[in-house]
Design a protein around this motif. Structure first.
Motif, PDB file in Angstrom:
ATOM      1  N   GLN A   1       0.813  -1.214   0.000  1.00 41.65           N
ATOM      2  CA  GLN A   1       0.000   0.000   0.000  1.00 41.65           C
ATOM      3  C   GLN A   1       0.846   1.264   0.000  1.00 41.65           C
ATOM      4  OE1 GLN A   1      -4.042  -0.659   2.292  1.00 41.65           O
ATOM      5  NE2 GLN A   1      -2.318  -0.864   3.638  1.00 41.65           N
ATOM      6  N   CYS A   2       1.963   1.226   0.687  1.00 35.04           N
ATOM      7  CA  CYS A   2       2.730   2.447   0.919  1.00 35.04           C
ATOM      8  C   CYS A   2       4.118   2.320   0.294  1.00 35.04           C
ATOM      9  CB  CYS A   2       2.914   2.693   2.413  1.00 35.04           C
ATOM     10  SG  CYS A   2       1.378   2.533   3.338  1.00 35.04           S
ATOM     11  N   GLY A   3       4.485   3.399  -0.403  1.00 37.82           N
ATOM     12  CA  GLY A   3       5.741   3.409  -1.142  1.00 37.82           C
ATOM     13  C   GLY A   3       6.976   3.102  -0.321  1.00 37.82           C
ATOM     14  N   PRO A   4       7.212   3.843   0.790  1.00 37.66           N
ATOM     15  CA  PRO A   4       8.465   3.621   1.512  1.00 37.66           C
ATOM     16  C   PRO A   4       8.645   2.174   1.950  1.00 37.66           C
ATOM     17  CG  PRO A   4       7.406   5.623   2.273  1.00 37.66           C
ATOM     18  CD  PRO A   4       6.454   4.954   1.329  1.00 37.66           C
TER      19      PRO A   4
ATOM     20  N   MET B   1       6.988  -0.572   0.527  1.00 40.71           N
ATOM     21  CA  MET B   1       6.947  -1.400  -0.669  1.00 40.71           C
ATOM     22  C   MET B   1       8.291  -1.424  -1.385  1.00 40.71           C
ATOM     23  SD  MET B   1       3.760  -1.169  -3.245  1.00 40.71           S
ATOM     24  CE  MET B   1       4.006   0.516  -3.707  1.00 40.71           C
ATOM     25  N   PHE B   2       8.979  -0.289  -1.413  1.00 41.83           N
ATOM     26  CA  PHE B   2      10.265  -0.219  -2.095  1.00 41.83           C
ATOM     27  C   PHE B   2      11.422  -0.288  -1.125  1.00 41.83           C
ATOM     28  CE2 PHE B   2       8.421   0.418  -6.062  1.00 41.83           C
ATOM     29  CZ  PHE B   2       7.398   1.335  -5.961  1.00 41.83           C
ATOM     30  N   GLY B   3      11.194   0.285   0.051  1.00 39.24           N
ATOM     31  CA  GLY B   3      12.289   0.372   1.007  1.00 39.24           C
ATOM     32  C   GLY B   3      12.672  -0.969   1.589  1.00 39.24           C
TER      33      GLY B   3
ATOM     34  N   ARG C   1      18.775   4.322   4.730  1.00 35.14           N
ATOM     35  CA  ARG C   1      17.474   3.810   4.315  1.00 35.14           C
ATOM     36  C   ARG C   1      16.627   3.416   5.510  1.00 35.14           C
ATOM     37  NH1 ARG C   1      19.134   0.264  -0.935  1.00 35.14           N
ATOM     38  NH2 ARG C   1      18.777   1.911  -2.465  1.00 35.14           N
TER      39      ARG C   1
ATOM     40  N   ILE D   1      12.710   4.796   6.228  1.00 28.58           N
ATOM     41  CA  ILE D   1      11.512   3.974   6.111  1.00 28.58           C
ATOM     42  C   ILE D   1      10.637   4.091   7.359  1.00 28.58           C
ATOM     43  CG2 ILE D   1      10.687   1.612   5.893  1.00 28.58           C
ATOM     44  CD1 ILE D   1      13.224   0.952   4.420  1.00 28.58           C
TER      45      ILE D   1
ATOM     46  N   GLY E   1       4.844   4.589   6.906  1.00 28.58           N
ATOM     47  CA  GLY E   1       3.890   3.637   6.350  1.00 28.58           C
ATOM     48  C   GLY E   1       2.557   3.761   7.068  1.00 28.58           C
TER      49      GLY E   1
END
Lengths: 451, 77, 361
Positions: free
Chosen positions: A346-349, A351-353, A380, A384, A388
């Protein structure tokens, strides 16, 4: 009643002589799941409504200072009061999903003593004015579902209680057992957490005030209702009364689920399962817990206030022991890969982090770092946390950061391409310490796996 | 009593379009994956730009909330 | 008269009629641009010179401009009395008598545009999903507006306008195609690809079979009153056809012959006037060859109605371009002024005829 013979001619369990064997009494005695009759033989019948008003029950739970056993450790009475004071019929959710791979206690409890849990759910429903209980389980655990359904049917046939009990199978994802995930799923959505408002006690399942409790918490409620808060406080420690279930895994001679008095010293607990190792490390609190040198925790009580001094928390009572020959970074890398694969997307940080951090950690563990991996991880991990919708990234980051701290010299060695201390200790040993089976990296699941 | 405003973003709704950072670079930066990092509260001078940034978000993931500071200096939001 | 470029009849056209067509065309072009900018936004298109806020802002401002232009397009249409389109038709689809279906499509598109614009203006007060759901109507609004323009527009046959329409379709199709190429394959994408291939194809077929074919106006639903004579009986035994409120179409054959006199040409047109009762129109024009065409100098008009014995006939009094005016007398009856537009292409002749009583007996 206390002196009568039990189901199989063995002495019945007595609350006075129970010691710390409360939830596990049945299993300890018979080694089998307890059916309704055995349950009533051992623990006695459920208190009737006229004997105990809902308010009295909540007061008893408050006096017993019972805290949630799902990991957060929130005072149970406070939670119940928040729901009870709301208008309209409420809902009780019994959280038996236990998506933490390193934890087995809820599965064990539901297998041995489902009626304790269901009693507790019924009592909680009375206390908050609910007319339905949703028992949430992991849908891949068929035998567990069979057992729970059998127990529910037994109770229906015995005419126990007027509260509807429904069992549900949720998708086996790490975030699915989170409170808001359960409620969203029960409302027909996906088992993903929501950004917090409205809170469950305000508007949960069907927009009704909802009480979500771990199944172990409910089991304790069932016993407090019968024997009272004073009895409950006879075990455990003054700061943390009562007993708790823990799961010990890893380099222990007898890994598994144990019932201990809350606040028992960590080294005593490990002694029970032959998991003591002065030079080893412990992952305390499960996949969202923290790594510590074993000697740092050895003399501390196994409880939330007790471990706080060392910056640790028992979480859902999960202890994983790393042997001297193990590499904490490797275990952490595996756990991170698992957690990265369990992201709610759902959340970028997050999902990618998380996958980025897991990748870096893996390369670090393999001794093939790219660039200044420690600096990158540091940056990183900071980027993060807190960004979220749920605590998933925060928990993973905290665990990873604690690994970098606890295994700092190993991290520097790996970053420089040198083997770590564990490798030296391992020498030529080919066997690796056991790790929880689902810690292997998993491929991302298909979208429909959330429902 | 100066009313400062706090920027809040919904991580579940945000899909990293990045218009907010274009419009309010003084307070919003993008991390390496394109998601916003809020650098601080919004003083009255930037309030107009902050409101534009909130309106510009294609998924309405950004919000502006007033943070009242009482004379004791503690913020209440 | 020189062989004129194709142009549908516009006898007595007021400035409003021109204005409404102009506003309509410009609105369509800007709507195309709006849609493309919107698609660019969903694709997160950005260059250093064209950041997201610019495409988003342009999309928004252009859409408001389109709204204003369409409003003017609607108002000028209502103000122009030619087709008698009322205010209600602006928002109630398929309500108008003039080319009901094709105008109605315009109304539908306008309603959609209003819905999209209103929800967008109230975006921060509405749930996001509501706004998003309504905004998807934009993908329907644009083709409907296009089809409205093709079906209703009196200029649909003009080459430059056809080229413009084709450019609009090509740009939107291109933008949609590019956007879909960025989407992951799946049933949604397959459906969208199918739709975006079928739509231009269907539009092309429609244009070919519809506006480009003759008599489109009738087929499109231009009301009888504008095309045909209201066949009501005139004064007792009268041979003169009742005055028509608007132009009537006629079609027939044209014949060019030499003479009378040297270096002169006669063009004879025999045509049938649409509607009932059946009428025959004969136009005779004399002129001299002039380069590619013929410079007509004089002529006469004869209008015979079936069932009446005496035709109305008279000289051409005004000859300008492809417009003629003639004064028709019928035996013993009052005079009529006939306004005609005439188009001769090769051997066929078409045109429009409007009859008006001439003041006095």
């Amino acid at each position: 009643m206390n002196q009568s013979r039990g189901h199989h001619g063995a002495p019945a369990w007595s609350p006075r002589r129970a010691g710390y064997r409360r939830l596990t009494a049945g299993w300890q005695h018979t080694g089998r799941p307890a059916d309704l009759r055995e349950h009533h033989d051992r623990y006695g019948p459920l208190p009737a409504v006229r004997q105990q008003s809902p308010r009295a029950l909540v007061d008893a739970i408050a006096a017993a200072r019972l805290t949630g056993r799902g990991g957060a450790g929130f005072p149970t009475a406070t939670k119940m009061r928040a729901v009870a004071t709301r208008r309209g019929p409420a809902v009780v959710v019994a959280n038996g999903v236990e998506s933490e791979p390193a934890s087995q206690k809820d599965q064990a409890l539901l297998a041995w003593a489902p009626h304790l849990v269901l009693d507790g759910a019924l009592l909680a429903a009375r206390a908050v004015g609910a007319n339905v209980v949703h028992v949430c389980l992991d849908r891949t655990r068929d035998r567990q579902a069979d057992g729970v359904l059998r127990a529910i049917t037994e109770r229906q046939q015995a005419g126990l209680g007027d509260v509807a009990m429904l069992a549900h199978g949720l998708p086996p994802r790490y975030v699915a057992s989170e409170e808001t995930s359960l409620i969203r799923w029960l409302n027909g959505g996906e088992a993903r957490p929501t950004t917090v408002p409205p809170r469950p006690f305000e508007q949960g399942v069907g927009r009704r005030p909802t009480l979500v409790n771990n199944v172990e918490t409910l089991a304790h409620i069932a016993l407090i209702a019968r024997y009272g808060p004073d009895w409950f406080c006879q075990a455990g420690h003054p700061d943390t009364p009562g007993t708790m279930l823990i799961t010990v895994g890893g380099a222990a001679g007898y890994p598994g689920v144990y019932e201990i008095e809350a606040g028992t010293r960590v080294d005593e607990v490990l002694a029970m399962c032959d998991g003591n190792n002065e030079d080893g490390a412990l992952l305390m609190g499960g996949y969202f817990g923290t790594w510590h040198a074993a000697r740092d925790l050895a003399h501390l009580p196994l409880s939330a206030p007790g471990l706080r001094a060392a910056g640790a928390s028992p979480g859902a009572g999960v202890i994983f022991a790393l042997p001297p020959g193990g590499c904490g970074l490797a275990e952490t890398a595996r756990i991170l890969c698992f957690l990265a694969g369990q992201v709610a997307q759902q959340c970028g940080p997050c999902m990618f982090g998380l996958p980025a951090v897991a990748g870096d950690f893996t390369r670090l563990a393999e001794g093939r770092p790219e660039g200044d991996v420690l600096e990158r991880l540091d940056r990183r991990l900071g980027a993060i946390t807190g960004r979220g919708a749920c605590r998933h990234p925060d928990g993973a980051v905290r665990m990873a950061a604690s690994a970098l701290a606890a295994f700092a010299s190993d991290a520097r060695a790996h970053a420089a391409g040198r083997p770590c201390l564990g490798a030296y200790r391992r020498g030529s040993q080919a066997d690796r310490p056991p790790i929880p089976p689902s810690a292997a990296a998993t491929a991302p699941w298909a979208e429909d796996e959330w429902r | 009593m100066a009313v400062r405003r706090r920027l809040r973003w919904d991580p579940a709704a945000c899909t990293g379009h990045g218009l907010c950072a274009d419009l309010l670079p003084e307070r919003i930066e993008l991390d390496e994956w394109g998601y916003p990092v809020i650098l601080g509260d919004v003083p009255p001078g930037l309030a107009r730009h902050a409101r534009r940034a909130v309106r510009a978000c294609p998924v309405l993931a950004l919000r502006l909330q007033p943070v009242q500071e009482d004379p004791g200096g503690r913020a209440r939001s | 008269m020189t062989p004129a470029a194709l142009s549908a009849a516009s006898t007595g056209a007021s400035p409003f009629w021109y204005a409404t067509r102009a506003f309509g065309v410009v609105a369509l072009v800007l709507l195309t641009a709006t849609v493309i900018l919107g698609i660019a936004g969903t694709a997160r298109f950005a260059t250093p010179g064209l950041p997201r806020v610019v495409t988003a802002g342009l999309h928004r401002n252009l859409s408001l401009l389109v709204l204003a232009l369409v409003a003017l397009h609607v108002l000028t249409t209502i103000a122009d009395g030619y087709a008698r389109i009322g205010l209600a038709s602006a928002v109630v689809p398929f309500d108008s008598a003039y080319r009901g279906l094709w105008l109605g499509l315009g109304t539908v598109a306008f309603d959609m545009l209003l819905a999209v614009a209103l929800t967008s203006l109230l975006r921060d007060r509405l749930p996001y999903r509501t706004w998003r759901g309504v905004h998807w109507l934009a993908y329907a609004c644009w083709p409907i507006a296009l089809w409205h323009s093709l079906g209703t527009g009196t200029d649909s046959k003009l080459p430059w306008l056809l080229a413009l329409d084709a450019l609009c379709v090509a740009s939107v199709a291109g933008a949609v195609g590019w956007r879909l190429s960025l989407t992951a394959p799946g049933p949604g994408r397959a459906a969208a690809v199918t739709g975006s291939v079928l739509l231009p194809l269907a539009t092309g077929i429609f244009v070919y079979a519809g506006p480009l074919q003759p008599h489109w106006a009738e087929r499109a639903g231009t009301p009888a009153a504008l095309l045909h004579t209201a066949a009501s009986p005139g004064p007792a035994g009268g041979a003169i056809p009742a005055t028509v409120p608007g132009p009537v179409a006629f079609a027939g054959r044209a014949r060019k012959t030499a003479g009378p006199g040297d270096d002169s040409v006669t063009v004879t047109v025999n045509a049938r006037v649409s509607g009932s009762p059946a009428r025959e129109l004969t136009i005779v024009l004399h002129g001299t060859p002039d380069g590619a065409g013929i410079e007509m100098a004089s002529g006469s008009v004869r209008l015979a109605t079936a069932g009446h014995t005496a035709p109305a006939r008279g000289p051409v009094t005004v000859l300008r371009g492809h417009r003629l005016t003639a004064i028709l007398h019928s035996q013993g009856r009052s005079q009529q002024e006939a306004d005609l537009t005439l188009l001769v292409t090769g051997r066929s002749a078409t045109g429009r005829l409007t009859l008006r009583p001439r003041g006095g007996a």
